[in-house]
Design an enzyme around this catalytic site. Structure first.
Site, PDB file in Angstrom:
ATOM      1  N   VAL A 223      58.788  46.218  73.475  1.00  0.00           N
ATOM      2  CA  VAL A 223      57.351  46.446  73.328  1.00  0.00           C
ATOM      3  C   VAL A 223      57.079  47.930  73.106  1.00  0.00           C
ATOM      4  CG1 VAL A 223      55.116  46.274  74.524  1.00  0.00           C
ATOM      5  CG2 VAL A 223      56.859  44.542  74.922  1.00  0.00           C
ATOM      6  N   CYS A 224      56.090  48.230  72.266  1.00  0.00           N
ATOM      7  CA  CYS A 224      55.597  49.605  72.132  1.00  0.00           C
ATOM      8  C   CYS A 224      54.093  49.527  71.867  1.00  0.00           C
ATOM      9  CB  CYS A 224      56.338  50.372  71.039  1.00  0.00           C
ATOM     10  SG  CYS A 224      55.970  49.832  69.359  1.00  0.00           S
ATOM     11  N   ARG A 225      53.515  50.559  71.282  1.00  0.00           N
ATOM     12  CA  ARG A 225      52.072  50.571  71.050  1.00  0.00           C
ATOM     13  C   ARG A 225      51.668  49.570  69.964  1.00  0.00           C
ATOM     14  NH1 ARG A 225      49.534  53.180  67.402  1.00  0.00           N
ATOM     15  NH2 ARG A 225      47.320  53.560  67.479  1.00  0.00           N
TER      16      ARG A 225
ATOM     17  N   MET B 155      51.281  46.720  72.185  1.00  0.00           N
ATOM     18  CA  MET B 155      50.244  46.678  73.215  1.00  0.00           C
ATOM     19  C   MET B 155      48.837  46.649  72.620  1.00  0.00           C
ATOM     20  SD  MET B 155      51.684  46.270  76.099  1.00  0.00           S
ATOM     21  CE  MET B 155      50.403  46.633  77.298  1.00  0.00           C
TER      22      MET B 155
END
Length: 98
Positions: free
Chosen positions: A62-64, A90
């Site tokens: 997961v990242c932005r 996210m």
């Protein structure tokens, strides 16, 4: 590279599934909120901390927005890990954050 949507990951979390989630955002980004079960390993440290990971497990990256986690997923996949990129990151996450 395998991908899942944020909604698919959220449904698994809500079902009580135990997931191994790695958030590759920087520490200050994670401070604003992360998926409760996620472990933070900033992208720049993934190569140096991959010894902490278990090749028998499946990891959700997961990242932005999905770009950095995609790079981390490709790197780890190349090292023999089973990884899934959470598309949209996210920015697409509507579930609980910690």
């Amino acid at each position: 590279m395998k991908e899942m949507t944020a909604k698919e990951v959220e449904l698994l979390v809500n079902e009580g599934k135990v997931l191994d989630i790695i958030d590759v955002r920087e520490v200050d980004e994670v401070a604003a909120g992360k998926i409760p079960a996620a472990v933070n390993i900033p992208l720049g440290l993934v190569e140096f901390r991959m010894h902490e990971l278990d090749k028998s497990k499946e990891y959700i990256m997961v990242c932005r927005s999905g770009g950095r986690s995609g790079r981390a997923a490709q790197f780890l996949e190349g090292q023999g890990f089973d990884v899934i990129n959470m598309a949209g990151g996210m920015l697409s996450w509507e579930g609980k954050v910690k």
